[in-house]
Design a protein around this motif. Structure first.
Motif, PDB file in Angstrom:
ATOM      1  N   THR A   1      14.284 -30.520  65.238  1.00 10.59           N
ATOM      2  CA  THR A   1      15.023 -29.291  64.551  1.00 10.59           C
ATOM      3  C   THR A   1      15.042 -27.523  65.877  1.00 10.59           C
ATOM      4  O   THR A   1      15.391 -27.340  65.012  1.00 10.59           O
ATOM      5  CB  THR A   1      13.073 -29.355  63.428  1.00 10.59           C
ATOM      6  OG1 THR A   1      12.177 -28.953  64.030  1.00 10.59           O
ATOM      7  CG2 THR A   1      13.639 -29.981  62.756  1.00 10.59           C
ATOM      8  N   TRP A   2      13.818 -28.232  66.716  1.00 14.80           N
ATOM      9  CA  TRP A   2      13.818 -26.920  67.871  1.00 14.80           C
ATOM     10  C   TRP A   2      15.121 -26.679  68.504  1.00 14.80           C
ATOM     11  O   TRP A   2      15.054 -25.716  68.984  1.00 14.80           O
ATOM     12  CB  TRP A   2      12.119 -26.927  68.551  1.00 14.80           C
ATOM     13  CG  TRP A   2      11.340 -26.887  67.974  1.00 14.80           C
ATOM     14  CD1 TRP A   2      10.559 -27.715  67.152  1.00 14.80           C
ATOM     15  CD2 TRP A   2      10.828 -25.738  67.306  1.00 14.80           C
ATOM     16  NE1 TRP A   2       9.099 -27.167  66.954  1.00 14.80           N
ATOM     17  CE2 TRP A   2       9.198 -25.666  66.604  1.00 14.80           C
ATOM     18  CE3 TRP A   2      11.059 -24.490  67.366  1.00 14.80           C
ATOM     19  CZ2 TRP A   2       8.410 -24.916  66.283  1.00 14.80           C
ATOM     20  CZ3 TRP A   2      10.868 -23.686  67.399  1.00 14.80           C
ATOM     21  CH2 TRP A   2       9.550 -23.198  66.700  1.00 14.80           C
ATOM     22  N   LEU A   3      15.824 -27.476  68.316  1.00 24.59           N
ATOM     23  CA  LEU A   3      17.374 -27.763  69.441  1.00 24.59           C
ATOM     24  C   LEU A   3      18.149 -26.782  68.486  1.00 24.59           C
ATOM     25  O   LEU A   3      18.556 -26.233  68.593  1.00 24.59           O
ATOM     26  CB  LEU A   3      17.780 -28.669  68.791  1.00 24.59           C
ATOM     27  CG  LEU A   3      17.440 -30.112  70.069  1.00 24.59           C
ATOM     28  CD1 LEU A   3      17.846 -31.412  70.322  1.00 24.59           C
ATOM     29  CD2 LEU A   3      17.295 -29.682  71.943  1.00 24.59           C
ATOM     30  N   VAL A   4      18.248 -27.077  67.062  1.00 27.38           N
ATOM     31  CA  VAL A   4      18.194 -26.037  65.673  1.00 27.38           C
ATOM     32  C   VAL A   4      18.395 -24.787  66.448  1.00 27.38           C
ATOM     33  O   VAL A   4      19.135 -23.590  65.894  1.00 27.38           O
ATOM     34  CB  VAL A   4      18.642 -26.385  64.585  1.00 27.38           C
ATOM     35  CG1 VAL A   4      19.330 -25.505  63.770  1.00 27.38           C
ATOM     36  CG2 VAL A   4      18.610 -28.135  64.568  1.00 27.38           C
ATOM     37  N   SER A   5      16.761 -24.164  66.190  1.00 25.40           N
ATOM     38  CA  SER A   5      16.169 -23.262  66.435  1.00 25.40           C
ATOM     39  C   SER A   5      17.120 -22.562  67.649  1.00 25.40           C
ATOM     40  O   SER A   5      16.618 -21.070  67.350  1.00 25.40           O
ATOM     41  CB  SER A   5      14.480 -23.228  66.301  1.00 25.40           C
ATOM     42  OG  SER A   5      14.725 -24.068  65.018  1.00 25.40           O
ATOM     43  N   ALA A   6      16.612 -23.190  69.017  1.00 30.77           N
ATOM     44  CA  ALA A   6      16.937 -22.382  70.310  1.00 30.77           C
ATOM     45  C   ALA A   6      18.842 -21.809  69.581  1.00 30.77           C
ATOM     46  O   ALA A   6      18.345 -21.226  70.467  1.00 30.77           O
ATOM     47  CB  ALA A   6      16.957 -23.234  70.922  1.00 30.77           C
ATOM     48  N   CYS A   7      19.202 -23.043  68.828  1.00 32.54           N
ATOM     49  CA  CYS A   7      20.232 -22.275  68.981  1.00 32.54           C
ATOM     50  C   CYS A   7      20.454 -20.149  68.238  1.00 32.54           C
ATOM     51  O   CYS A   7      21.499 -19.952  68.640  1.00 32.54           O
ATOM     52  CB  CYS A   7      21.156 -23.001  68.177  1.00 32.54           C
ATOM     53  SG  CYS A   7      21.581 -24.761  69.059  1.00 32.54           S
ATOM     54  N   GLY A   8      19.670 -20.527  67.023  1.00 32.34           N
ATOM     55  CA  GLY A   8      19.564 -19.498  66.632  1.00 32.34           C
ATOM     56  C   GLY A   8      19.315 -18.076  67.429  1.00 32.34           C
ATOM     57  O   GLY A   8      19.793 -16.955  67.666  1.00 32.34           O
ATOM     58  N   ILE A   9      17.803 -18.096  68.496  1.00 36.75           N
ATOM     59  CA  ILE A   9      17.131 -17.374  69.259  1.00 36.75           C
ATOM     60  C   ILE A   9      18.333 -16.526  70.539  1.00 36.75           C
ATOM     61  O   ILE A   9      18.651 -15.930  70.333  1.00 36.75           O
ATOM     62  CB  ILE A   9      16.341 -18.070  69.656  1.00 36.75           C
ATOM     63  CG1 ILE A   9      15.094 -18.121  69.322  1.00 36.75           C
ATOM     64  CG2 ILE A   9      15.277 -16.774  70.710  1.00 36.75           C
ATOM     65  CD1 ILE A   9      14.306 -17.092  68.573  1.00 36.75           C
ATOM     66  N   GLY A  10      19.174 -18.103  70.569  1.00 36.94           N
ATOM     67  CA  GLY A  10      20.414 -16.926  71.546  1.00 36.94           C
ATOM     68  C   GLY A  10      20.788 -16.938  71.209  1.00 36.94           C
ATOM     69  O   GLY A  10      21.916 -16.227  71.743  1.00 36.94           O
ATOM     70  N   ASP A  11      22.117 -17.697  69.754  1.00 38.12           N
ATOM     71  CA  ASP A  11      23.217 -16.558  69.131  1.00 38.12           C
ATOM     72  C   ASP A  11      22.244 -14.884  68.741  1.00 38.12           C
ATOM     73  O   ASP A  11      23.250 -13.804  69.059  1.00 38.12           O
ATOM     74  CB  ASP A  11      22.862 -17.460  67.332  1.00 38.12           C
ATOM     75  CG  ASP A  11      24.200 -16.492  66.854  1.00 38.12           C
ATOM     76  OD1 ASP A  11      25.173 -16.830  66.664  1.00 38.12           O
ATOM     77  OD2 ASP A  11      23.333 -15.320  66.030  1.00 38.12           O
ATOM     78  N   LEU A  12      20.979 -15.080  68.647  1.00 42.83           N
ATOM     79  CA  LEU A  12      20.254 -13.213  68.513  1.00 42.83           C
ATOM     80  C   LEU A  12      20.822 -12.979  69.739  1.00 42.83           C
ATOM     81  O   LEU A  12      20.921 -11.393  70.089  1.00 42.83           O
ATOM     82  CB  LEU A  12      19.138 -13.432  68.383  1.00 42.83           C
ATOM     83  CG  LEU A  12      18.466 -11.655  68.080  1.00 42.83           C
ATOM     84  CD1 LEU A  12      19.258 -10.975  66.941  1.00 42.83           C
ATOM     85  CD2 LEU A  12      16.641 -12.081  67.236  1.00 42.83           C
ATOM     86  N   CYS A  13      20.527 -13.084  70.791  1.00 42.85           N
ATOM     87  CA  CYS A  13      20.207 -12.620  71.934  1.00 42.85           C
ATOM     88  C   CYS A  13      21.968 -12.237  72.746  1.00 42.85           C
ATOM     89  O   CYS A  13      22.294 -11.125  73.116  1.00 42.85           O
ATOM     90  CB  CYS A  13      19.736 -13.841  73.530  1.00 42.85           C
ATOM     91  SG  CYS A  13      18.195 -13.935  72.696  1.00 42.85           S
ATOM     92  N   GLY A  14      22.692 -13.149  71.706  1.00 45.93           N
ATOM     93  CA  GLY A  14      24.322 -13.104  72.109  1.00 45.93           C
ATOM     94  C   GLY A  14      24.656 -11.974  71.239  1.00 45.93           C
ATOM     95  O   GLY A  14      25.706 -11.466  71.982  1.00 45.93           O
ATOM     96  N   ARG A  15      24.374 -11.898  69.996  1.00 46.64           N
ATOM     97  CA  ARG A  15      24.612 -10.822  69.261  1.00 46.64           C
ATOM     98  C   ARG A  15      24.300  -9.004  69.937  1.00 46.64           C
ATOM     99  O   ARG A  15      25.523  -8.515  70.417  1.00 46.64           O
ATOM    100  CB  ARG A  15      25.008 -10.945  68.091  1.00 46.64           C
ATOM    101  CG  ARG A  15      25.187 -11.885  67.432  1.00 46.64           C
ATOM    102  CD  ARG A  15      24.338 -12.252  65.965  1.00 46.64           C
ATOM    103  NE  ARG A  15      24.738 -12.989  65.269  1.00 46.64           N
ATOM    104  CZ  ARG A  15      25.723 -13.211  64.083  1.00 46.64           C
ATOM    105  NH1 ARG A  15      26.456 -12.183  63.770  1.00 46.64           N
ATOM    106  NH2 ARG A  15      26.074 -14.684  63.595  1.00 46.64           N
ATOM    107  N   LEU A  16      23.793  -9.308  70.148  1.00 44.77           N
ATOM    108  CA  LEU A  16      22.549  -7.424  70.923  1.00 44.77           C
ATOM    109  C   LEU A  16      23.507  -7.978  72.636  1.00 44.77           C
ATOM    110  O   LEU A  16      23.821  -6.646  72.017  1.00 44.77           O
ATOM    111  CB  LEU A  16      20.876  -8.041  70.847  1.00 44.77           C
ATOM    112  CG  LEU A  16      20.367  -8.366  69.658  1.00 44.77           C
ATOM    113  CD1 LEU A  16      18.824  -8.316  69.855  1.00 44.77           C
ATOM    114  CD2 LEU A  16      20.070  -6.825  69.020  1.00 44.77           C
ATOM    115  N   PHE A  17      23.357  -8.650  72.878  1.00 47.19           N
ATOM    116  CA  PHE A  17      23.808  -8.231  74.704  1.00 47.19           C
ATOM    117  C   PHE A  17      25.036  -8.258  74.730  1.00 47.19           C
ATOM    118  O   PHE A  17      25.680  -7.276  75.348  1.00 47.19           O
ATOM    119  CB  PHE A  17      23.128  -8.830  75.951  1.00 47.19           C
ATOM    120  CG  PHE A  17      21.277  -8.923  75.775  1.00 47.19           C
ATOM    121  CD1 PHE A  17      20.724  -7.905  76.105  1.00 47.19           C
ATOM    122  CD2 PHE A  17      20.736  -9.676  75.183  1.00 47.19           C
ATOM    123  CE1 PHE A  17      19.616  -7.347  75.774  1.00 47.19           C
ATOM    124  CE2 PHE A  17      18.942  -9.618  75.038  1.00 47.19           C
ATOM    125  CZ  PHE A  17      18.934  -8.539  75.799  1.00 47.19           C
TER     126      PHE A  17
END
Length: 519
Positions: free
Chosen positions: A352-368
């Motif tokens: 489940t934390w693998l999927v959650s890590a994708c979400g954190i990366g997604d947020l950073c990608g959208r911003l930066f």
């Protein structure tokens, strides 16, 4: 245009960029949190359905496939219903249907029963949320529209981070039936938070009453200057001084009226209302140099939703092919990640934390990466190509990663570059085809992406059932993204081909006009 002090006071009473507008942001944030968070976590449920019913991966993946099909076809319809009946009742109804369908599926009668109620109910609910919610944000925000959309849509990334461990916790505590029932109750919060979507007419009518019978003209003037004229604001004027952050919208004429459309990436796109039903021109007289405008026949419902005439445009065809394969690889991968992780011995909570890590990366990608794209240091289509190529490479690397920490690294990078790809898609599409064709293109593109997701999940499940290895699934998804990135790199060639086609059409029209003049 000068305004009186009284007019300024009236405008300040409207919650545009202030007050209740931020409650709208909260409502859309929660809705997107639940919608995307659950959609990106369906791989966890897919594995649970597969084990409970002892069925094939292809059949278990049909739950999300059914939701994708419904979303593709019903999404544009819900946008029109929102314009006709108002955003709030449509989204609240969608949340109720989604809650009802998911809750009934907790009976777990058969796998087909779950597909029908969970898949279709979830798809209908999602169809009402995204576009209509963005229309509400466009209604309540002008100067701070970019900020409001960014805050509201960040719910998708945070939902992808938070929902997987929540779902796994519910599965461990209450079993599959109890977890599905509780998720259905959680989905009902969409109905609750959608009740915040108060139409702007609520405030305009209150202001009109304060005018003591003489506010009709003032209110009409106020609506034309600052707020949407439609009952829920799907059509509104755009003033140059109020659109500092809206990119291409800055250059629009102040006296035109625009309607908003939703991209699959969550971006709001605007187009002049008059471009939605173009006026046809036919020669009134062979001796006349200019033609008379002819009002077109009323379009039927399907024609209004999907205008297939744009398929004559090479750029539109190019974007349809690109959109299908890029979304096929990008979206379907995350659904099979949990099953792949379990198959190589990763523990459930770690999965489940693998999927959650994708979400954190997604947020950073959208911003930066989204901010970097606005700097115009590199052409935006090239930046999207780099992001999509990186997504494909990271997806391919999952086929070789056999340790949790190794998979975690690729999960973060998948989310990071995937977020950049998502936030760049709508902007690049506008760069390619312009605002005029955007509404027509979006309806077809949403349909194509939905079909790609719907066909991809059972197809990839069938591949696993035949091969017994999720590595092949990773290869297919990764290759689809890499191939799409290579295709996007050929965009300048497609642009030149379309320009030549337009030049030929212009020459043909000019020749026909000259023949009419001579005759």
């Amino acid at each position: 245009m000068a305004t009186s002090p009284g007019s300024k006071n009236e405008k300040s009473e409207l919650p545009v960029d202030q007050g209740w507008a931020w409650v709208i942001v909260v409502g859309q944030f929660v809705n997107v949190f639940l919608m995307v968070g659950l959609a990106k976590s369906m791989g966890i449920f897919m594995e649970a359905f597969k084990q409970y019913f002892d069925t094939t991966t292809a059949l278990a993946s049909m739950v999300m496939a059914a939701a994708a099909v419904v979303y593709a076809f019903v999404g544009p319809v819900c946008l029109l219903l929102g314009e006709r009946f108002g955003v709030r009742p449509i989204v609240m109804f969608g949340g109720f249907i989604g809650c009802l369908g998911i809750s009934l599926s907790s009976l777990l009668v058969t796998m087909d029963f779950v597909i029908i109620f969970f898949g279709i109910g979830f798809g209908i609910g999602n169809s009402t949320i995204y576009g209509n919610g963005l229309v509400m944000l466009g209604t309540y925000f002008i100067k701070r529209r970019t900020l409001a959309n960014g805050l509201a849509l960040s719910g998708s990334s945070i939902g992808q981070f938070a929902m997987p461990p929540i779902i796994q916790l519910l599965l461990n505590k209450f079993g599959l039936s109890g977890a599905v029932l509780l998720i259905g109750g959680l989905y009902f919060h969409i109905t609750l938070f959608s009740s915040f979507f108060r139409p702007m007419s609520y405030y305009t009518s209150r202001l009109a009453k304060k005018q003591n019978g003489v506010g009709g003209e003032k209110m009409e003037k106020l609506l034309n200057e600052n707020v949407p004229a439609d009952q829920d604001g799907s059509v509104f004027p755009v003033g140059g001084h109020d659109n500092e952050d809206d990119g291409p919208v800055d250059k629009m004429d102040n006296d035109k009226r625009y309607t908003s459309y939703m991209a699959s990436t969550g971006s709001i796109c605007l187009t002049p209302v008059e471009t939605l039903t173009p006026v046809e021109t036919l020669p009134a007289d062979a001796n006349d140099k200019f033609t008379e405008p002819v009002i077109p026949k009323k379009q039927n419902f399907c024609t209004h939703l999907f205008d297939l005439s744009i398929l004559r445009n090479y750029i539109c065809i190019f974007n349809i092919i690109f959109g299908f394969f890029s979304f096929f690889g990008y979206f379907n991968f995350i659904l099979f990640l949990p099953s792949h992780a379990i198959s190589i011995g990763i523990m459930k909570y770690e999965m489940t934390w693998l999927v959650s890590a994708c979400g954190i990366g997604d947020l950073c990608g959208r911003l930066f990466l989204g901010y970097f794209g606005d700097l115009n240091l590199i052409q935006r289509y090239k930046l999207e190509t780099i992001c999509l190529m990186s997504v494909g490479v990271n997806t391919l690397m999952f086929a070789f990663a056999d340790r949790f920490w190794w998979m975690m690294i690729h999960s973060v990078f998948y989310g990071l570059f995937g977020g950049g790809y998502v936030c760049m898609t709508a902007v690049v599409l506008i760069d390619m085809i312009g605002l005029k064709l955007m509404p027509k293109m979006l309806a077809i593109l949403l349909l194509v992406q939905g079909i790609g997701a719907a066909l991809g999940q059972p197809f990839l499940g069938w591949i696993y059932d035949k091969t017994g290895s999720y590595q092949v699934v990773m290869f297919v998804c990764g290759s689809s993204c890499v191939g799409s990135a290579i295709l996007l790199a050929f965009w300048p060639i497609v642009k030149r081909l379309e320009q030549r086609r337009q030049d030929r059409l212009t020459e043909m029209k000019f020749s026909q006009r000259q023949e009419l003049i001579v005759d």
